[in-house]
Motif scaffolding. Structure first.
Motif, PDB file in Angstrom:
ATOM      1  N   CYS A 256      -0.968   9.708  30.305  1.00 33.82           N
ATOM      2  CA  CYS A 256      -0.381  10.314  31.505  1.00 33.82           C
ATOM      3  C   CYS A 256      -0.635   9.414  32.707  1.00 33.82           C
ATOM      4  O   CYS A 256      -1.764   8.973  32.949  1.00 33.82           O
ATOM      5  N   CYS A 257       0.404   9.171  33.470  1.00 29.91           N
ATOM      6  CA  CYS A 257       0.377   8.199  34.565  1.00 29.91           C
ATOM      7  C   CYS A 257      -0.313   8.774  35.807  1.00 29.91           C
ATOM      8  O   CYS A 257      -0.216   9.972  36.093  1.00 29.91           O
ATOM      9  N   GLU A 259      -0.769   8.940  40.018  1.00 34.15           N
ATOM     10  CA  GLU A 259       0.198   9.012  41.124  1.00 34.15           C
ATOM     11  C   GLU A 259       0.045   7.791  42.037  1.00 34.15           C
ATOM     12  O   GLU A 259      -0.028   7.900  43.257  1.00 34.15           O
ATOM     13  N   LEU A 263       6.593   8.026  45.577  1.00 29.04           N
ATOM     14  CA  LEU A 263       7.439   9.197  45.351  1.00 29.04           C
ATOM     15  C   LEU A 263       8.283   9.427  46.601  1.00 29.04           C
ATOM     16  O   LEU A 263       7.847   9.115  47.711  1.00 29.04           O
ATOM     17  N   ASP A 345       8.324  19.020  36.330  1.00 25.64           N
ATOM     18  CA  ASP A 345       8.788  18.487  37.610  1.00 25.64           C
ATOM     19  C   ASP A 345       9.013  16.987  37.470  1.00 25.64           C
ATOM     20  O   ASP A 345       8.269  16.292  36.766  1.00 25.64           O
ATOM     21  N   TRP A 346      10.019  16.507  38.183  1.00 22.96           N
ATOM     22  CA  TRP A 346      10.424  15.112  38.092  1.00 22.96           C
ATOM     23  C   TRP A 346       9.314  14.141  38.474  1.00 22.96           C
ATOM     24  O   TRP A 346       9.220  13.034  37.939  1.00 22.96           O
ATOM     25  N   HIS A 347       8.432  14.535  39.392  1.00 19.53           N
ATOM     26  CA  HIS A 347       7.434  13.579  39.868  1.00 19.53           C
ATOM     27  C   HIS A 347       6.245  13.428  38.921  1.00 19.53           C
ATOM     28  O   HIS A 347       5.373  12.585  39.162  1.00 19.53           O
ATOM     29  N   VAL A 348       6.195  14.220  37.846  1.00 19.31           N
ATOM     30  CA  VAL A 348       5.144  14.055  36.839  1.00 19.31           C
ATOM     31  C   VAL A 348       5.588  12.949  35.883  1.00 19.31           C
ATOM     32  O   VAL A 348       6.724  12.950  35.400  1.00 19.31           O
ATOM     33  N   ARG A 349       4.688  12.025  35.585  1.00 22.13           N
ATOM     34  CA  ARG A 349       5.084  10.834  34.842  1.00 22.13           C
ATOM     35  C   ARG A 349       4.132  10.525  33.701  1.00 22.13           C
ATOM     36  O   ARG A 349       2.944  10.873  33.738  1.00 22.13           O
ATOM     37  N   ASN A 359       9.592   9.396  34.130  1.00 16.02           N
ATOM     38  CA  ASN A 359       9.551  10.752  34.671  1.00 16.02           C
ATOM     39  C   ASN A 359       9.760  11.742  33.531  1.00 16.02           C
ATOM     40  O   ASN A 359      10.709  11.617  32.752  1.00 16.02           O
ATOM     41  N   THR A 361      10.840  14.796  33.265  1.00 15.26           N
ATOM     42  CA  THR A 361      12.057  15.608  33.197  1.00 15.26           C
ATOM     43  C   THR A 361      13.283  14.786  32.787  1.00 15.26           C
ATOM     44  O   THR A 361      14.341  15.357  32.523  1.00 15.26           O
ATOM     45  N   GLU A 362      13.140  13.463  32.754  1.00 18.83           N
ATOM     46  CA  GLU A 362      14.255  12.606  32.360  1.00 18.83           C
ATOM     47  C   GLU A 362      14.105  12.046  30.958  1.00 18.83           C
ATOM     48  O   GLU A 362      14.917  11.237  30.516  1.00 18.83           O
TER      49      GLU A 362
END
Length: 391
Positions: A256-257, A259, A263, A345-349, A359, A361-362
């Motif tokens: 898990c990346c 932050e 963003l 959420d998109w900002h979780v990487r 990301n 969600t992608e």
């Protein structure tokens, strides 16, 4: 490689033999004593450090300086011929002339170590000079601050000799080894028992492993509804390709990346990993796992890079908040299922091969993530050889 010398001079008499046996068994680098006969009994695997006696001086308690009362090497005596059965002579120096004499002995091939008691700026500068010219410089710092040690480490950065710092206990030893990230090369430690010798050995071995990361292929992603997720805020700055390993099952983890990357709607928080749901495992030092629900201030975790390098990081706090969750199911090359539940959420990487930032969600089926496969089953976070199936 950091090392320890075990000082026998203030070990209780009834504990000396047990401490000696423990030092040999635990492969301590050196043993310090004023008893040449005792040192002569040690095997060649141990550096035998002799503190020569000074018959001209008034006798004091072993390991005590007669003027200050601090543990120190005895004053050098020109009249004393060192006994045999040792590898290194440890002599105290209090002036530049005494340091020059020690350095001259070293240049003639005499194995020497210098001891200096740092109490003020003069003795601090003297210790820096010693660290530059002696093979071993043993320093006792009178004050609890580690700033003088930082100064000596910086001054002796290019020196070939070893710096040995006197410590009062295991907790101080751990701190001394971390000063300026480099730390003291070695420590001088007086144990009260054999148990403390073995505890010190464990401290010396406390390194973090190089992990062999695996490529995981995404099978599916699904929204699973509201749940509690944990943000782990550490006391360290993550690199761009670093994060922590998190997984729903103890057999496999996803990287898990942090932050660290920009963003669009909020500032970077390079100390944080939005790690996952509170039931998740995270891998820590010593091949031990913790649930994210157990992680809190003072917990030690592994920061892991995309190339498998690791380092210890200390948690400053953990934030548990209810958020929509997303389940990511992946499989390894051997078909093993690795699952991760994170905030939806998109900002979780997460990180992919080569440190690629993805990301959550992608993500699409077929995408590749970085992860770690564990061979051990777990009980209270410890590896155990038992049947265990997680679904």
């Amino acid at each position: 490689m950091r090392f320890a010398w075990i000082d026998l001079r203030e070990v209780p008499r009834q504990q000396v033999q047990a401490v000696v046996d423990a030092a040999v068994h635990a492969r301590m680098t050196g043993v310090v004593s004023a008893d040449a006969e005792l040192l002569g009994t040690l095997p060649p695997t141990v550096t035998r450090v002799l503190v020569p006696a000074n018959p001209a001086a008034k006798k004091t308690a072993p390991g005590k300086d007669k003027d200050t009362g601090d543990k120190a090497a005895e004053e050098p005596s020109k009249e004393t011929k060192p006994a045999t059965g040792h590898d290194v002579l440890l002599r105290k120096f209090t002036t530049q002339d005494e340091l020059d004499a020690l350095a001259a002995d070293h240049r003639t091939g005499t194995p020497v170590a210098g001891f200096v008691d740092v109490r003020d700026d003069r003795t601090l500068q003297l210790s820096c000079s010693g660290a530059m010219v002696l093979p071993y410089t043993v320093i006792h710092f009178a004050d609890p601050t580690k700033i003088p040690l930082e100064i000596v480490l910086a001054a002796a950065e290019s020196a070939e000799g070893k710096l040995v710092t006197v410590v009062d206990g295991l907790e101080e030893a751990a701190i001394v080894f971390d000063v300026l990230e480099r730390g003291s090369d070695g420590i001088l430690f007086t144990p009260r028992s054999a148990d403390e010798v073995f505890a010190l050995a464990r401290l010396l071995e406390a390194t973090t492993p190089q992990l062999e990361l695996s490529t995981l292929t995404v099978e599916s992603i699904r929204h699973v509804g509201l749940g509690d997720r944990v943000c782990v805020d550490t006391c360290s700055h993550f690199e761009e390709d670093e994060g922590i390993l998190v997984g729903s099952y103890s057999s496999g983890f996803v990287l898990c990346c942090s932050e660290t990357h920009p963003l669009p709607y909020m500032p970077t928080r390079p100390f944080r990993v939005n790690a996952g749901a509170l039931h998740s495992y995270t891998l820590g030092p010593d091949n031990r796992t913790n649930y994210l629900s157990e992680v809190g201030s003072g917990t030690t975790l592994l920061a892991v890079g995309a190339n498998g390098r690791t380092r210890r990081v200390v948690v400053g706090r953990a934030k548990l908040e209810s958020r929509p969750l997303l389940e990511i199911r992946t499989h390894a090359e051997d078909g093993r299922l690795v699952s991760l539940t994170v905030q939806d959420d998109w900002h979780v990487r997460v990180l992919g091969p080569g440190g690629k930032v993805l990301n959550v969600t992608e993500l699409q089926p077929g995408d590749e993530l970085l992860g770690y496969l564990a061979t051990d089953k777990r009980h209270v976070g410890l590896p155990i050889g038992e049947f265990c199936k997680e679904v």
